[in-house]
Design an enzyme around this catalytic site. Sequence first.
Site, PDB file in Angstrom:
ATOM      1  N   GLN A  18     -28.254  14.460 -64.560  1.00 54.32           N
ATOM      2  CA  GLN A  18     -28.556  13.375 -64.631  1.00 54.32           C
ATOM      3  C   GLN A  18     -27.073  12.367 -64.717  1.00 54.32           C
ATOM      4  O   GLN A  18     -26.375  12.394 -66.054  1.00 54.32           O
ATOM      5  CB  GLN A  18     -29.350  12.257 -65.216  1.00 54.32           C
ATOM      6  CG  GLN A  18     -29.719  10.506 -64.864  1.00 54.32           C
ATOM      7  CD  GLN A  18     -31.388  10.779 -65.740  1.00 54.32           C
ATOM      8  OE1 GLN A  18     -31.753  11.730 -66.590  1.00 54.32           O
ATOM      9  NE2 GLN A  18     -31.927   9.692 -65.576  1.00 54.32           N
ATOM     10  N   SER A  19     -26.867  11.756 -64.348  1.00 53.63           N
ATOM     11  CA  SER A  19     -25.306  10.946 -64.188  1.00 53.63           C
ATOM     12  C   SER A  19     -25.882   9.043 -64.670  1.00 53.63           C
ATOM     13  O   SER A  19     -24.481   8.122 -65.425  1.00 53.63           O
ATOM     14  CB  SER A  19     -24.952  10.851 -63.882  1.00 53.63           C
ATOM     15  OG  SER A  19     -24.801  10.552 -61.749  1.00 53.63           O
ATOM     16  N   ASN A  39     -34.108  13.666 -61.421  1.00 51.61           N
ATOM     17  CA  ASN A  39     -32.629  14.982 -62.091  1.00 51.61           C
ATOM     18  C   ASN A  39     -32.906  14.518 -63.297  1.00 51.61           C
ATOM     19  O   ASN A  39     -33.167  12.943 -63.862  1.00 51.61           O
ATOM     20  CB  ASN A  39     -31.130  14.786 -61.640  1.00 51.61           C
ATOM     21  CG  ASN A  39     -30.908  15.251 -61.064  1.00 51.61           C
ATOM     22  OD1 ASN A  39     -31.580  16.807 -60.327  1.00 51.61           O
ATOM     23  ND2 ASN A  39     -29.944  15.061 -60.166  1.00 51.61           N
ATOM     24  N   HIS A  42     -34.241   7.561 -61.262  1.00 48.12           N
ATOM     25  CA  HIS A  42     -34.367   6.921 -59.493  1.00 48.12           C
ATOM     26  C   HIS A  42     -34.640   8.141 -59.092  1.00 48.12           C
ATOM     27  O   HIS A  42     -34.767   9.595 -59.669  1.00 48.12           O
ATOM     28  CB  HIS A  42     -32.358   7.477 -58.698  1.00 48.12           C
ATOM     29  CG  HIS A  42     -31.957   7.886 -59.970  1.00 48.12           C
ATOM     30  ND1 HIS A  42     -31.028   8.266 -61.141  1.00 48.12           N
ATOM     31  CD2 HIS A  42     -31.162   9.334 -59.696  1.00 48.12           C
ATOM     32  CE1 HIS A  42     -30.563   8.818 -61.520  1.00 48.12           C
ATOM     33  NE2 HIS A  42     -30.633   9.559 -60.120  1.00 48.12           N
ATOM     34  N   HIS A  91     -33.944  11.248 -55.817  1.00 46.56           N
ATOM     35  CA  HIS A  91     -33.322  10.843 -54.686  1.00 46.56           C
ATOM     36  C   HIS A  91     -34.171  11.573 -53.488  1.00 46.56           C
ATOM     37  O   HIS A  91     -35.297  12.852 -53.570  1.00 46.56           O
ATOM     38  CB  HIS A  91     -32.310  12.632 -55.453  1.00 46.56           C
ATOM     39  CG  HIS A  91     -31.347  12.651 -55.916  1.00 46.56           C
ATOM     40  ND1 HIS A  91     -30.335  12.312 -55.588  1.00 46.56           N
ATOM     41  CD2 HIS A  91     -31.124  12.567 -57.605  1.00 46.56           C
ATOM     42  CE1 HIS A  91     -29.679  11.767 -56.663  1.00 46.56           C
ATOM     43  NE2 HIS A  91     -30.240  12.226 -57.908  1.00 46.56           N
ATOM     44  N   ASP A  99     -27.005   6.875 -51.208  1.00 50.21           N
ATOM     45  CA  ASP A  99     -26.428   7.550 -51.827  1.00 50.21           C
ATOM     46  C   ASP A  99     -24.519   7.495 -51.888  1.00 50.21           C
ATOM     47  O   ASP A  99     -24.628   7.743 -50.516  1.00 50.21           O
ATOM     48  CB  ASP A  99     -26.884   9.077 -51.947  1.00 50.21           C
ATOM     49  CG  ASP A  99     -25.969   9.111 -53.140  1.00 50.21           C
ATOM     50  OD1 ASP A  99     -27.268   9.967 -54.243  1.00 50.21           O
ATOM     51  OD2 ASP A  99     -24.542   9.655 -53.921  1.00 50.21           O
TER      52      ASP A  99
HETATM   53  P1  AMP Z   1     -28.046  11.698 -60.459  1.00 49.06           P
HETATM   54  O1  AMP Z   1     -26.532  12.679 -60.385  1.00 49.06           O
HETATM   55  O2  AMP Z   1     -29.398  12.227 -60.237  1.00 49.06           O
HETATM   56  O3  AMP Z   1     -27.926  11.060 -61.520  1.00 49.06           O
HETATM   57  O4  AMP Z   1     -27.689  10.869 -59.659  1.00 49.06           O
HETATM   58  C1  AMP Z   1     -26.976   9.213 -59.239  1.00 49.06           C
HETATM   59  C2  AMP Z   1     -26.809   9.229 -58.540  1.00 49.06           C
HETATM   60  O5  AMP Z   1     -25.798   8.061 -57.683  1.00 49.06           O
HETATM   61  C3  AMP Z   1     -25.553  10.192 -57.539  1.00 49.06           C
HETATM   62  O6  AMP Z   1     -26.177  11.305 -56.396  1.00 49.06           O
HETATM   63  C4  AMP Z   1     -24.241   9.152 -57.422  1.00 49.06           C
HETATM   64  O7  AMP Z   1     -23.494  10.123 -56.139  1.00 49.06           O
HETATM   65  C5  AMP Z   1     -25.107   8.418 -57.068  1.00 49.06           C
HETATM   66  N1  AMP Z   1     -24.225   6.846 -57.116  1.00 49.06           N
HETATM   67  C6  AMP Z   1     -23.744   6.345 -57.622  1.00 49.06           C
HETATM   68  N2  AMP Z   1     -23.433   4.765 -57.425  1.00 49.06           N
HETATM   69  C7  AMP Z   1     -23.136   4.668 -56.690  1.00 49.06           C
HETATM   70  C8  AMP Z   1     -23.177   3.279 -56.067  1.00 49.06           C
HETATM   71  N3  AMP Z   1     -22.846   2.606 -56.459  1.00 49.06           N
HETATM   72  N4  AMP Z   1     -24.629   3.440 -54.902  1.00 49.06           N
HETATM   73  C9  AMP Z   1     -25.008   4.633 -54.467  1.00 49.06           C
HETATM   74  N5  AMP Z   1     -24.862   5.617 -55.207  1.00 49.06           N
HETATM   75  C10 AMP Z   1     -24.794   5.705 -56.020  1.00 49.06           C
END
Ligand code: AMP
Length: 120
Positions: free
Chosen positions: A100-101, A93, A106, A108, A37
């Site tokens: 979830q963003s 998430n 995915h 974690h 991450d």
């Molecule tokens: P979520 O908030 O559960 O959707 O997790 C998305 C995760 O992706 C977050 O923890 C971000 O820090 C991570 N993230 C976003 N862009 C990248 C990237 N290019 N490489 C690795 N992790 C990323």
Amino acid sequence: MTADEVLDDDCLFCKIVAGDIEADVVHESTTTLAFRDLDPQAPTHVLVIPRSHYPNAAALASGEPETAAHLFDAAAAIAESEGLGEGYRLVFNTGAQAHQSVFHAHMHLLGGRAMTWPPG
Ligand code: AMP
């Protein structure tokens, strides 16, 4: 990329699967990819994703149940290679209220420090 992967051109994680965006890859299989991450929340913070695009874990489990199981196999292998014998946490998430963003399923994998419970 394998022939049957389904990618979404607008998805960040699909771009990582395609090799268009770099990532610190720690594990891969024919159906999964795992990378560190960018904003780690623990000494080990790895994202384990299906190569194909599904918006969340439930959609993945419904569309490719074997690949959903492969995420857990990958997590176990990574936990071993990262020396997380004391324990680790797996989190999906799901939905904006759960933070979830990125809307590509995915997992974690977090470890390397004592975890608090309940999570916030
Ligand atoms: P979520 O908030 O559960 O959707 O997790 C998305 C995760 O992706 C977050 O923890 C971000 O820090 C991570 N993230 C976003 N862009 C990248 C990237 N290019 N490489 C690795 N992790 C990323």
